[in-house]
Design a protein around this motif. Sequence first.
Motif, PDB file in Angstrom:
ATOM      1  N   TYR A  79       0.615  -1.133  -0.155  1.00  0.00           N
ATOM      2  CA  TYR A  79      -0.047  -0.035  -0.071  1.00  0.00           C
ATOM      3  C   TYR A  79       0.818   1.334  -0.047  1.00  0.00           C
ATOM      4  O   TYR A  79       0.794   2.116  -0.850  1.00  0.00           O
ATOM      5  N   ASN A  80       1.771   1.493   0.792  1.00  0.00           N
ATOM      6  CA  ASN A  80       2.544   2.649   0.998  1.00  0.00           C
ATOM      7  C   ASN A  80       3.459   2.722  -0.045  1.00  0.00           C
ATOM      8  O   ASN A  80       3.529   3.953  -0.675  1.00  0.00           O
ATOM      9  N   GLY A  81       3.949   1.812  -0.680  1.00  0.00           N
ATOM     10  CA  GLY A  81       4.839   1.749  -2.035  1.00  0.00           C
ATOM     11  C   GLY A  81       3.888   2.478  -3.127  1.00  0.00           C
ATOM     12  O   GLY A  81       4.507   3.197  -3.924  1.00  0.00           O
ATOM     13  N   LEU A  82       2.684   1.776  -3.315  1.00  0.00           N
ATOM     14  CA  LEU A  82       1.819   2.235  -4.413  1.00  0.00           C
ATOM     15  C   LEU A  82       1.599   3.785  -4.221  1.00  0.00           C
ATOM     16  O   LEU A  82       1.409   4.378  -5.377  1.00  0.00           O
ATOM     17  N   VAL A  83       1.314   4.155  -3.096  1.00  0.00           N
ATOM     18  CA  VAL A  83       0.956   5.512  -2.785  1.00  0.00           C
ATOM     19  C   VAL A  83       2.082   6.483  -3.193  1.00  0.00           C
ATOM     20  O   VAL A  83       1.603   7.372  -3.700  1.00  0.00           O
ATOM     21  N   LYS A  84       3.028   6.205  -2.626  1.00  0.00           N
ATOM     22  CA  LYS A  84       4.447   6.952  -3.115  1.00  0.00           C
ATOM     23  C   LYS A  84       4.586   7.024  -4.495  1.00  0.00           C
ATOM     24  O   LYS A  84       4.924   8.097  -5.129  1.00  0.00           O
ATOM     25  N   ALA A  85       4.523   6.069  -5.248  1.00  0.00           N
ATOM     26  CA  ALA A  85       4.753   6.012  -6.562  1.00  0.00           C
ATOM     27  C   ALA A  85       3.703   6.577  -7.297  1.00  0.00           C
ATOM     28  O   ALA A  85       3.921   7.364  -8.316  1.00  0.00           O
ATOM     29  N   ALA A  86       2.292   6.297  -6.833  1.00  0.00           N
ATOM     30  CA  ALA A  86       1.325   7.257  -7.449  1.00  0.00           C
ATOM     31  C   ALA A  86       1.311   8.624  -7.165  1.00  0.00           C
ATOM     32  O   ALA A  86       1.262   9.424  -8.636  1.00  0.00           O
ATOM     33  N   ARG A  87       1.821   9.306  -6.288  1.00  0.00           N
ATOM     34  CA  ARG A  87       2.003  10.452  -5.984  1.00  0.00           C
ATOM     35  C   ARG A  87       3.209  11.091  -7.164  1.00  0.00           C
ATOM     36  O   ARG A  87       2.964  12.314  -7.508  1.00  0.00           O
ATOM     37  N   ILE A  88       4.166  10.366  -7.141  1.00  0.00           N
ATOM     38  CA  ILE A  88       5.199  10.915  -8.058  1.00  0.00           C
ATOM     39  C   ILE A  88       4.775  10.872  -9.453  1.00  0.00           C
ATOM     40  O   ILE A  88       4.836  11.777 -10.405  1.00  0.00           O
ATOM     41  N   ARG A  89       4.188   9.568  -9.795  1.00  0.00           N
ATOM     42  CA  ARG A  89       3.704   9.441 -11.392  1.00  0.00           C
ATOM     43  C   ARG A  89       2.607  10.663 -11.650  1.00  0.00           C
ATOM     44  O   ARG A  89       2.493  11.095 -12.678  1.00  0.00           O
ATOM     45  N   PHE A  90       1.609  10.789 -10.516  1.00  0.00           N
ATOM     46  CA  PHE A  90       0.545  11.611 -10.811  1.00  0.00           C
ATOM     47  C   PHE A  90       0.994  12.788 -11.381  1.00  0.00           C
ATOM     48  O   PHE A  90       0.337  13.682 -12.020  1.00  0.00           O
ATOM     49  N   ALA A  91       2.254  13.539 -10.326  1.00  0.00           N
ATOM     50  CA  ALA A  91       2.652  14.799 -10.299  1.00  0.00           C
ATOM     51  C   ALA A  91       3.267  15.077 -11.722  1.00  0.00           C
ATOM     52  O   ALA A  91       3.463  16.100 -12.240  1.00  0.00           O
ATOM     53  N   GLN A  92       3.752  14.061 -12.363  1.00  0.00           N
ATOM     54  CA  GLN A  92       4.430  14.129 -13.685  1.00  0.00           C
ATOM     55  C   GLN A  92       3.208  14.103 -14.871  1.00  0.00           C
ATOM     56  O   GLN A  92       3.492  14.451 -16.139  1.00  0.00           O
ATOM     57  N   LEU A  93       1.980  13.482 -14.611  1.00  0.00           N
ATOM     58  CA  LEU A  93       0.836  13.560 -15.621  1.00  0.00           C
ATOM     59  C   LEU A  93       0.473  14.836 -16.162  1.00  0.00           C
ATOM     60  O   LEU A  93       0.294  15.797 -15.395  1.00  0.00           O
ATOM     61  N   ARG A  94       0.338  15.168 -17.717  1.00  0.00           N
ATOM     62  CA  ARG A  94      -0.100  16.397 -18.002  1.00  0.00           C
ATOM     63  C   ARG A  94      -1.356  16.185 -18.718  1.00  0.00           C
ATOM     64  O   ARG A  94      -2.410  16.899 -18.875  1.00  0.00           O
ATOM     65  N   SER A  95      -1.721  14.831 -19.187  1.00  0.00           N
ATOM     66  CA  SER A  95      -3.014  14.590 -20.126  1.00  0.00           C
ATOM     67  C   SER A  95      -3.140  12.953 -19.939  1.00  0.00           C
ATOM     68  O   SER A  95      -2.140  12.282 -19.988  1.00  0.00           O
ATOM     69  N   VAL A  96      -4.343  12.525 -19.987  1.00  0.00           N
ATOM     70  CA  VAL A  96      -4.564  11.073 -19.788  1.00  0.00           C
ATOM     71  C   VAL A  96      -5.920  10.867 -20.802  1.00  0.00           C
ATOM     72  O   VAL A  96      -6.990  11.406 -20.508  1.00  0.00           O
ATOM     73  N   ARG A  97      -5.718  10.017 -21.518  1.00  0.00           N
ATOM     74  CA  ARG A  97      -6.867   9.271 -22.297  1.00  0.00           C
ATOM     75  C   ARG A  97      -6.778   7.801 -21.873  1.00  0.00           C
ATOM     76  O   ARG A  97      -5.885   7.209 -22.189  1.00  0.00           O
ATOM     77  N   LEU A  98      -7.972   7.235 -21.570  1.00  0.00           N
ATOM     78  CA  LEU A  98      -7.881   5.768 -20.932  1.00  0.00           C
ATOM     79  C   LEU A  98      -9.375   5.160 -21.322  1.00  0.00           C
ATOM     80  O   LEU A  98     -10.429   5.708 -20.957  1.00  0.00           O
ATOM     81  N   GLU A  99      -9.478   4.019 -22.107  1.00  0.00           N
ATOM     82  CA  GLU A  99     -10.573   3.359 -22.402  1.00  0.00           C
ATOM     83  C   GLU A  99     -10.488   1.866 -21.705  1.00  0.00           C
ATOM     84  O   GLU A  99      -9.248   1.311 -21.769  1.00  0.00           O
ATOM     85  N   ILE A 100     -11.509   1.428 -20.967  1.00  0.00           N
ATOM     86  CA  ILE A 100     -11.196   0.216 -20.263  1.00  0.00           C
ATOM     87  C   ILE A 100     -12.361  -0.692 -21.005  1.00  0.00           C
ATOM     88  O   ILE A 100     -13.859  -0.371 -21.046  1.00  0.00           O
ATOM     89  N   GLN A 101     -11.917  -1.836 -21.384  1.00  0.00           N
ATOM     90  CA  GLN A 101     -13.106  -2.849 -21.946  1.00  0.00           C
ATOM     91  C   GLN A 101     -13.213  -3.987 -20.811  1.00  0.00           C
ATOM     92  O   GLN A 101     -12.032  -4.673 -20.386  1.00  0.00           O
ATOM     93  N   TYR A 102     -14.284  -4.190 -20.417  1.00  0.00           N
ATOM     94  CA  TYR A 102     -14.503  -5.190 -19.275  1.00  0.00           C
ATOM     95  C   TYR A 102     -14.640  -6.514 -19.993  1.00  0.00           C
ATOM     96  O   TYR A 102     -15.675  -6.711 -20.804  1.00  0.00           O
ATOM     97  N   VAL A 125       3.295  12.698 -20.069  1.00  0.00           N
ATOM     98  CA  VAL A 125       4.106  12.839 -18.880  1.00  0.00           C
ATOM     99  C   VAL A 125       5.265  13.990 -19.145  1.00  0.00           C
ATOM    100  O   VAL A 125       5.546  14.160 -20.372  1.00  0.00           O
ATOM    101  N   GLU A 126       5.524  14.539 -18.072  1.00  0.00           N
ATOM    102  CA  GLU A 126       6.564  15.546 -17.999  1.00  0.00           C
ATOM    103  C   GLU A 126       7.960  14.942 -17.737  1.00  0.00           C
ATOM    104  O   GLU A 126       8.028  14.348 -16.791  1.00  0.00           O
ATOM    105  N   ALA A 127       8.870  15.110 -18.715  1.00  0.00           N
ATOM    106  CA  ALA A 127      10.032  14.290 -18.612  1.00  0.00           C
ATOM    107  C   ALA A 127      11.462  15.306 -18.577  1.00  0.00           C
ATOM    108  O   ALA A 127      11.588  15.980 -19.712  1.00  0.00           O
ATOM    109  N   GLY A 128      11.571  15.957 -17.302  1.00  0.00           N
ATOM    110  CA  GLY A 128      12.739  17.028 -17.550  1.00  0.00           C
ATOM    111  C   GLY A 128      11.816  18.270 -17.938  1.00  0.00           C
ATOM    112  O   GLY A 128      10.758  18.527 -17.256  1.00  0.00           O
ATOM    113  N   GLU A 129      12.519  18.709 -19.016  1.00  0.00           N
ATOM    114  CA  GLU A 129      11.869  20.289 -19.448  1.00  0.00           C
ATOM    115  C   GLU A 129      10.961  19.809 -20.695  1.00  0.00           C
ATOM    116  O   GLU A 129      10.475  20.713 -21.165  1.00  0.00           O
ATOM    117  N   GLU A 130      10.949  18.496 -20.762  1.00  0.00           N
ATOM    118  CA  GLU A 130       9.994  18.104 -21.857  1.00  0.00           C
ATOM    119  C   GLU A 130       9.090  17.388 -21.589  1.00  0.00           C
ATOM    120  O   GLU A 130       8.723  16.886 -20.526  1.00  0.00           O
TER     121      GLU A 130
END
Length: 157
Positions: A79-102, A125-130
């Motif tokens: 749980y703690n590792g996923l929360v930490k990774a999610a906070r880092i990854r979400f901070a890098q996101l700029r736009s998301v498109r996601l479709e899910i087929q069940y 995602v933001e990668a450095g200055e790009e």
Amino acid sequence: MNRSTRWIWFFLALLFSCSSPKYIPGTQIPATRANREIIEVMEAYRHSLITMDVEAFIKLIHPKYHQPQTSADSSAYDYNGLVKAARIRFAQLRSVRLEIQYRRIQWESPQRVSVEVYLDGSFQVEAGEETRWEKKTDYMRLTLEKEKDNWLIVAGM
């Protein structure tokens, strides 16, 4: 067509319409109340990703979350590792498109269920200055457990 023939056709149509299985739209998953509840949780998961809402995402994680390392380039998370990774990854996101087929819902018990999905997404995602676009298409199995009155994801993210 005489009156008795019309009645026969009417009853046959009624019989076939009542006996045909009802599915959640766009799936081959039976439209039961329990299955709809699981799809709602999965849609909350999808919505947290496309709106880049890390707090909503974290609220869907079970405290007993555990994901073993599945390949040489993946990480094991609790749980703690996923929360930490999610906070880092979400901070890098700029736009998301996601479709899910069940694809399938498999009930392991009244308190535990696995959901097989096909994800088709792209994200910026933001990668450095790009910023860069990445694409992800994959089959996944997420496992949910009921915690009090809420379904939470215990494995698979």
